[in-house]
Design a protein around this motif. Structure first.
Motif, PDB file in Angstrom:
ATOM      1  N   VAL A   1      -4.284   2.757  -7.579  1.00 57.95           N
ATOM      2  CA  VAL A   1      -4.244   3.819  -6.165  1.00 57.95           C
ATOM      3  C   VAL A   1      -4.644   4.526  -6.724  1.00 57.95           C
ATOM      4  N   LYS A   2      -5.889   5.561  -6.644  1.00 56.17           N
ATOM      5  CA  LYS A   2      -6.045   6.878  -6.112  1.00 56.17           C
ATOM      6  C   LYS A   2      -4.953   7.649  -5.395  1.00 56.17           C
TER       7      LYS A   2
ATOM      8  N   ILE B   1      -1.830  -4.635   0.326  1.00 59.25           N
ATOM      9  CA  ILE B   1      -3.043  -4.681  -0.523  1.00 59.25           C
ATOM     10  C   ILE B   1      -3.762  -5.786  -1.068  1.00 59.25           C
TER      11      ILE B   1
ATOM     12  N   ASN C   1       0.805  -1.504   0.581  1.00 55.81           N
ATOM     13  CA  ASN C   1      -0.262   0.067  -0.514  1.00 55.81           C
ATOM     14  C   ASN C   1       0.640   1.383   0.456  1.00 55.81           C
TER      15      ASN C   1
END
Length: 314
Positions: free
Chosen positions: A311-312, A226, A218
């Protein structure tokens, strides 16, 4: 365009002694980055020989495609931009040919001629305001895959415009990982991983016949994952901005630049792509960072054998 991000961790458990095969690991610096090799073998002496062979293979590739070493074929192509075509090995020609095809697939969101980009963005924390529109626009004046002229019959590459350059920072390590896997498989190595600073190719299984487990980190939470990918013959590549970006007026700007506009990518912090080829996953992850979530999703949907974890930005 190239990412500088390692978001993978290899997850392995202790293998019972009933298995004669063992896991051997080595880490070294190649192509200016950390490479890690994992092999399944019976004999440590044989494993060391394989480590040397794959090191030689990665060095061979670097000595063909590096734009930083002055005597490589790609450096000669760049030195002769706007002057004359340069004959290259078929391997170099075909890699360049694929790269141009990737540009066509993304309408220029991917472009190896971004090597000629004028560096107007700083990602060391010193930027306090955006460059002017004119400066940004002029920064890409020597960028444009349409001006890479390939002659398949003569195996030559010609950059039409003076000041142009090409470089394989975006897919070179993925290509090296794939070629390393290909070599070791041809030598009879039953399983392993070639990890080119996070762009990796796997084959076979661990000694207990379980797949390789690759943890995708992550970007916002250190040591948190993640997802865990289970791979046999597979590959993974990541592009991201969580380690290298600038923030102006509360907006994050990635070090990954859109070759068409000169503007950094925004909207996504990281993109991890998995599939069969590290080179192709490299291409997809870089392109999706530039295209953003909406259009990046449309791109990955064209290739059902590949999957993306996006991933934003926060």
């Amino acid at each position: 365009m190239k990412h500088v991000l390692i978001v993978f961790c290899l997850i392995m458990v202790n293998v019972p002694n009933s298995f004669s095969q063992q896991i051997f690991k080595k880490q070294t610096t190649l192509m200016g980055s950390v490479f890690g090799f994992v092999l399944v073998e019976n004999d440590s002496v044989q494993a060391q020989q394989y480590f040397q062979l794959i090191t030689d293979e990665i060095e061979r590739i670097e000595n063909l495609i590096s734009e930083w070493k002055p005597n490589t074929q790609i450096s000669q192509v760049n030195k002769n931009a706007g002057i004359r075509p340069i004959k290259v090995d078929r391997e170099v020609f075909e890699l360049t040919q694929r790269a141009v095809h990737y540009s066509q697939l993304t309408e220029g969101a991917f472009d190896i001629s971004i090597a000629a980009l004028d560096k107007v963005w700083l990602f060391d924390g010193s930027m306090e305001q955006l460059p002017s529109e004119d400066v940004i626009r002029s920064s890409v004046q020597h960028v444009g895959y349409q001006h890479i002229i390939l002659d398949s019959i003569n195996s030559t590459i010609f950059l039409e415009k003076k000041g142009m350059k090409i470089g394989f920072g975006s897919i070179g390590k993925g290509y090296a990982a794939d070629k390393g896997r290909e070599l070791l498989q041809s030598l009879g190595v039953v399983g392993g991983i070639v990890n080119a600073s996070g762009d990796l190719s796997t084959w076979g299984t661990q000694p207990d016949k379980k797949p390789w487990k690759i943890g995708v980190s992550n970007p916002f939470k250190a040591h948190k994952m993640i997802k865990v990918l289970k791979l046999r013959h597979g590959a993974v590549a990541t592009s991201g901005s969580n380690e290298k970006f600038t923030e102006i007026d509360g907006k994050r700007y990635s070090h990954i630049i859109d070759p068409k506009t000169g503007w950094p990518s925004t909207g996504l912090t990281s993109v991890t792509v998995s599939g069969s080829s590290a080179e192709f996953a490299n291409f997809l992850s870089t392109s999706i960072m530039v295209l953003g979530h909406k259009y990046g999703k449309k791109l990955i949907e064209k290739f059902p054998d590949y999957n993306a974890i996006m991933v934003k930005d926060r």
